[in-house]
Scaffold this motif. Structure first.
Motif, PDB file in Angstrom:
ATOM      1  N   ILE A 131       5.706  -1.590   7.191  1.00 37.06           N
ATOM      2  CA  ILE A 131       5.970  -0.352   6.611  1.00 37.06           C
ATOM      3  C   ILE A 131       4.400   0.087   6.082  1.00 37.06           C
ATOM      4  O   ILE A 131       3.535  -0.778   5.728  1.00 37.06           O
ATOM      5  CB  ILE A 131       6.713  -0.496   5.143  1.00 37.06           C
ATOM      6  CG1 ILE A 131       8.214  -1.191   5.486  1.00 37.06           C
ATOM      7  CG2 ILE A 131       6.890   0.614   4.650  1.00 37.06           C
ATOM      8  CD1 ILE A 131       8.851  -1.224   4.234  1.00 37.06           C
ATOM      9  N   ILE A 132       4.087   1.421   6.497  1.00 36.44           N
ATOM     10  CA  ILE A 132       2.858   1.888   5.962  1.00 36.44           C
ATOM     11  C   ILE A 132       3.103   3.099   5.073  1.00 36.44           C
ATOM     12  O   ILE A 132       4.085   3.886   5.415  1.00 36.44           O
ATOM     13  CB  ILE A 132       2.103   2.136   7.538  1.00 36.44           C
ATOM     14  CG1 ILE A 132       0.577   2.311   7.202  1.00 36.44           C
ATOM     15  CG2 ILE A 132       2.655   3.271   8.018  1.00 36.44           C
ATOM     16  CD1 ILE A 132       0.000   2.256   8.477  1.00 36.44           C
ATOM     17  N   THR A 133       1.925   3.199   4.216  1.00 32.96           N
ATOM     18  CA  THR A 133       2.081   4.671   3.559  1.00 32.96           C
ATOM     19  C   THR A 133       0.775   5.453   3.831  1.00 32.96           C
ATOM     20  O   THR A 133      -0.273   4.948   4.139  1.00 32.96           O
ATOM     21  CB  THR A 133       1.997   4.271   1.939  1.00 32.96           C
ATOM     22  OG1 THR A 133       0.723   3.587   1.870  1.00 32.96           O
ATOM     23  CG2 THR A 133       3.007   3.116   1.587  1.00 32.96           C
ATOM     24  N   LEU A 192      12.016  -0.157  -1.426  1.00 32.50           N
ATOM     25  CA  LEU A 192      13.192  -0.808  -1.763  1.00 32.50           C
ATOM     26  C   LEU A 192      14.425  -0.339  -0.912  1.00 32.50           C
ATOM     27  O   LEU A 192      15.238  -1.250  -0.443  1.00 32.50           O
ATOM     28  CB  LEU A 192      13.414  -0.694  -3.255  1.00 32.50           C
ATOM     29  CG  LEU A 192      12.696  -1.256  -4.191  1.00 32.50           C
ATOM     30  CD1 LEU A 192      12.844  -0.864  -5.537  1.00 32.50           C
ATOM     31  CD2 LEU A 192      12.939  -2.890  -4.113  1.00 32.50           C
ATOM     32  N   ARG A 193      14.699   0.727  -0.743  1.00 32.84           N
ATOM     33  CA  ARG A 193      15.574   1.452   0.335  1.00 32.84           C
ATOM     34  C   ARG A 193      15.626   0.853   1.820  1.00 32.84           C
ATOM     35  O   ARG A 193      16.290   0.458   2.292  1.00 32.84           O
ATOM     36  CB  ARG A 193      15.694   2.967   0.182  1.00 32.84           C
ATOM     37  CG  ARG A 193      16.613   3.619   0.970  1.00 32.84           C
ATOM     38  CD  ARG A 193      16.359   5.077   1.188  1.00 32.84           C
ATOM     39  NE  ARG A 193      15.641   5.522   2.080  1.00 32.84           N
ATOM     40  CZ  ARG A 193      15.133   5.366   3.188  1.00 32.84           C
ATOM     41  NH1 ARG A 193      16.279   5.180   3.715  1.00 32.84           N
ATOM     42  NH2 ARG A 193      14.353   5.910   3.846  1.00 32.84           N
ATOM     43  N   LEU A 194      14.257   0.687   2.136  1.00 34.40           N
ATOM     44  CA  LEU A 194      14.050   0.394   3.472  1.00 34.40           C
ATOM     45  C   LEU A 194      14.036  -1.289   3.394  1.00 34.40           C
ATOM     46  O   LEU A 194      14.522  -1.871   4.581  1.00 34.40           O
ATOM     47  CB  LEU A 194      12.712   0.589   4.021  1.00 34.40           C
ATOM     48  CG  LEU A 194      12.360   2.179   4.220  1.00 34.40           C
ATOM     49  CD1 LEU A 194      10.869   2.410   4.273  1.00 34.40           C
ATOM     50  CD2 LEU A 194      13.251   2.710   5.338  1.00 34.40           C
ATOM     51  N   SER A 230       3.123  -1.074  -6.549  1.00 33.99           N
ATOM     52  CA  SER A 230       3.188  -2.202  -5.541  1.00 33.99           C
ATOM     53  C   SER A 230       4.213  -3.271  -6.289  1.00 33.99           C
ATOM     54  O   SER A 230       4.890  -3.898  -5.778  1.00 33.99           O
ATOM     55  CB  SER A 230       2.025  -2.741  -5.414  1.00 33.99           C
ATOM     56  OG  SER A 230       1.237  -1.680  -4.587  1.00 33.99           O
ATOM     57  N   MET A 231       3.909  -3.630  -7.694  1.00 34.35           N
ATOM     58  CA  MET A 231       4.698  -4.566  -8.515  1.00 34.35           C
ATOM     59  C   MET A 231       6.161  -4.201  -8.381  1.00 34.35           C
ATOM     60  O   MET A 231       7.046  -4.966  -8.300  1.00 34.35           O
ATOM     61  CB  MET A 231       4.271  -4.592  -9.857  1.00 34.35           C
ATOM     62  CG  MET A 231       2.789  -4.966  -9.972  1.00 34.35           C
ATOM     63  SD  MET A 231       2.461  -6.505  -9.169  1.00 34.35           S
ATOM     64  CE  MET A 231       3.781  -7.788  -9.766  1.00 34.35           C
ATOM     65  N   ASN A 232       6.465  -2.804  -8.433  1.00 34.91           N
ATOM     66  CA  ASN A 232       7.753  -2.389  -8.285  1.00 34.91           C
ATOM     67  C   ASN A 232       8.603  -2.537  -7.071  1.00 34.91           C
ATOM     68  O   ASN A 232       9.497  -2.967  -6.898  1.00 34.91           O
ATOM     69  CB  ASN A 232       8.169  -0.838  -8.802  1.00 34.91           C
ATOM     70  CG  ASN A 232       7.995  -0.783 -10.111  1.00 34.91           C
ATOM     71  OD1 ASN A 232       7.956  -1.488 -10.864  1.00 34.91           O
ATOM     72  ND2 ASN A 232       7.453   0.590 -10.460  1.00 34.91           N
ATOM     73  N   ALA A 233       7.807  -2.579  -5.884  1.00 31.98           N
ATOM     74  CA  ALA A 233       8.304  -2.612  -4.536  1.00 31.98           C
ATOM     75  C   ALA A 233       8.134  -4.087  -3.987  1.00 31.98           C
ATOM     76  O   ALA A 233       8.947  -4.380  -3.000  1.00 31.98           O
ATOM     77  CB  ALA A 233       7.208  -2.016  -3.600  1.00 31.98           C
ATOM     78  N   VAL A 234       7.535  -4.854  -4.629  1.00 32.97           N
ATOM     79  CA  VAL A 234       7.336  -6.304  -4.281  1.00 32.97           C
ATOM     80  C   VAL A 234       8.557  -7.271  -4.397  1.00 32.97           C
ATOM     81  O   VAL A 234       9.414  -6.829  -5.603  1.00 32.97           O
ATOM     82  CB  VAL A 234       6.429  -7.255  -4.889  1.00 32.97           C
ATOM     83  CG1 VAL A 234       6.496  -7.520  -6.111  1.00 32.97           C
ATOM     84  CG2 VAL A 234       5.836  -8.273  -4.028  1.00 32.97           C
TER      85      VAL A 234
END
Length: 348
Positions: A192-194, A227-229, A250-254
């Motif tokens: 995944i890239i932003t 999170l959806r992905l 980042s902490m929410n996504a990890v």
């Protein structure tokens, strides 16, 4: 005999202080190697050093640049690991042969003179050979010194990446992000890239086969998209190039037990607005690890990985080696327009 060098002539207040000078070609001591530089790869660090934004030691009047690839021109009489004519690259911190870098006193292009010159002497122990006959150019090999090792360190030096895991790279059109995702794809990971640009996301996804892109302008809370992905599970590895301004997302996504590699400082936040990283790390059981480029051992590992898998590294533009062109290269890098690495061709 003399050579052309580029120095930040005077104080580090502007990239406009980059000037070409004539200086003597150094002679290798017993355990050193003289390298004829063919290509230099630039990093955001080089902009920061030139403008006194670099948060670690750097000297005035420095020859900038840490990432070079070239050909061995001469060796000291105690050198055994390389010979004249070998194609080589050298470690970012010339004292860091293995393990953790122990200080900030020996990194090229900061506290000591760097590689933006025609010839450079470095210890033979910090030299790594690259294949003479390979599809990769000198520019590509030079990009491994800082960018490649940083990405490799994040993915393999602590908890090694496994096939099927997910890797997300922030501000994903820079060198570290794209290179890291190239490595991840080659290892069988999902990627995944932003970016703030749909056009850049489309380009990177099509050119490098990245699985998903997130526009963080359209999705300021981009962790929700991550999170959806991942069907709510979260991301196994995050290449955190932003810094204090993005670490909360980042902490929410990890993922629970995942890894956040703190690499860059592109986005800042006031101390009063900093998230509770300690609490978030505890809640996720996550590893939050600062990445300080990496050792000669890691440079050897990533070089072998790239050569064995025939990976092509992301070079955006190549500039000539003269004062005007070097300044243009710095300005282009500072603009953020690049997708991949900005390089300077020093020799044919």
């Amino acid at each position: 005999m003399s050579q052309t060098v580029i120095r930040l002539n005077g104080s580090r207040t502007s990239i406009r202080n980059l000037h070409a000078l004539k200086e003597a070609i150094p002679q290798p001591t017993k355990h050193e190697v003289l390298i004829k530089v063919h290509a230099v790869s630039l990093n955001f660090r080089d902009i920061a050093v030139a403008t006194s934004q670099y948060p670690f030691p750097a000297k005035d009047d420095v020859i900038p640049g840490s990432d070079a690839a070239g050909v061995v021109a001469e060796v000291g009489d105690g050198v055994q690991n390389v010979t004249v004519g070998d194609h080589v690259i050298g470690t970012f911190d010339i004292s860091n042969l293995f393990g953790q870098q122990m200080n900030w006193l020996n990194s090229q292009g900061g506290p000591i003179d760097g590689v933006l010159r025609e010839y450079v002497c470095i210890p033979a122990a910090s030299v790594v050979q690259v294949p003479k006959h390979s599809p990769q150019s000198f520019c590509e090999w030079s990009s491994l010194v800082c960018t490649g090792v940083t990405a490799w360190n994040a993915l393999y030096a602590n908890v090694p990446l496994k096939p099927g895991q997910t890797v997300l790279a922030l501000v994903g059109t820079g060198g570290v992000s794209i290179t890291g995702l190239i490595f991840a794809k080659a290892a069988g990971a999902k990627t995944i890239i932003t970016s703030s640009s749909d056009e850049k996301l489309k380009y990177v996804q099509e050119k490098y086969g990245i699985d998903h892109g997130i526009n963080y302008t359209k999705h300021p809370e981009w962790s929700k998209e991550a999170l959806r992905l991942t069907n709510g599970a979260g991301v196994d590895y995050i290449l955190e190039n932003g810094g204090s301004g993005t670490i909360g997302e980042s902490m929410n996504a990890v993922k629970m037990g995942g890894n956040v590699s703190v690499i860059g400082f592109l986005s800042s936040a006031e101390q009063s607005k900093m998230p509770d990283v300690a609490g978030l790390a505890l809640a996720k059981g996550a590893v939050v690890r600062g990445i300080v480029v990496g050792s000669t051992q890691l440079l050897q590992e990533v070089t072998h990985f790239v050569a064995t898998n025939g990976l092509r590294l992301p070079i955006d533009r190549v500039f000539d080696f003269n004062e005007k062109s070097v300044l243009e290269a710095y300005e282009y890098l500072a603009s953020g327009s690049q997708i991949g690495k900005v390089c300077i061709k020093v020799a044919e």
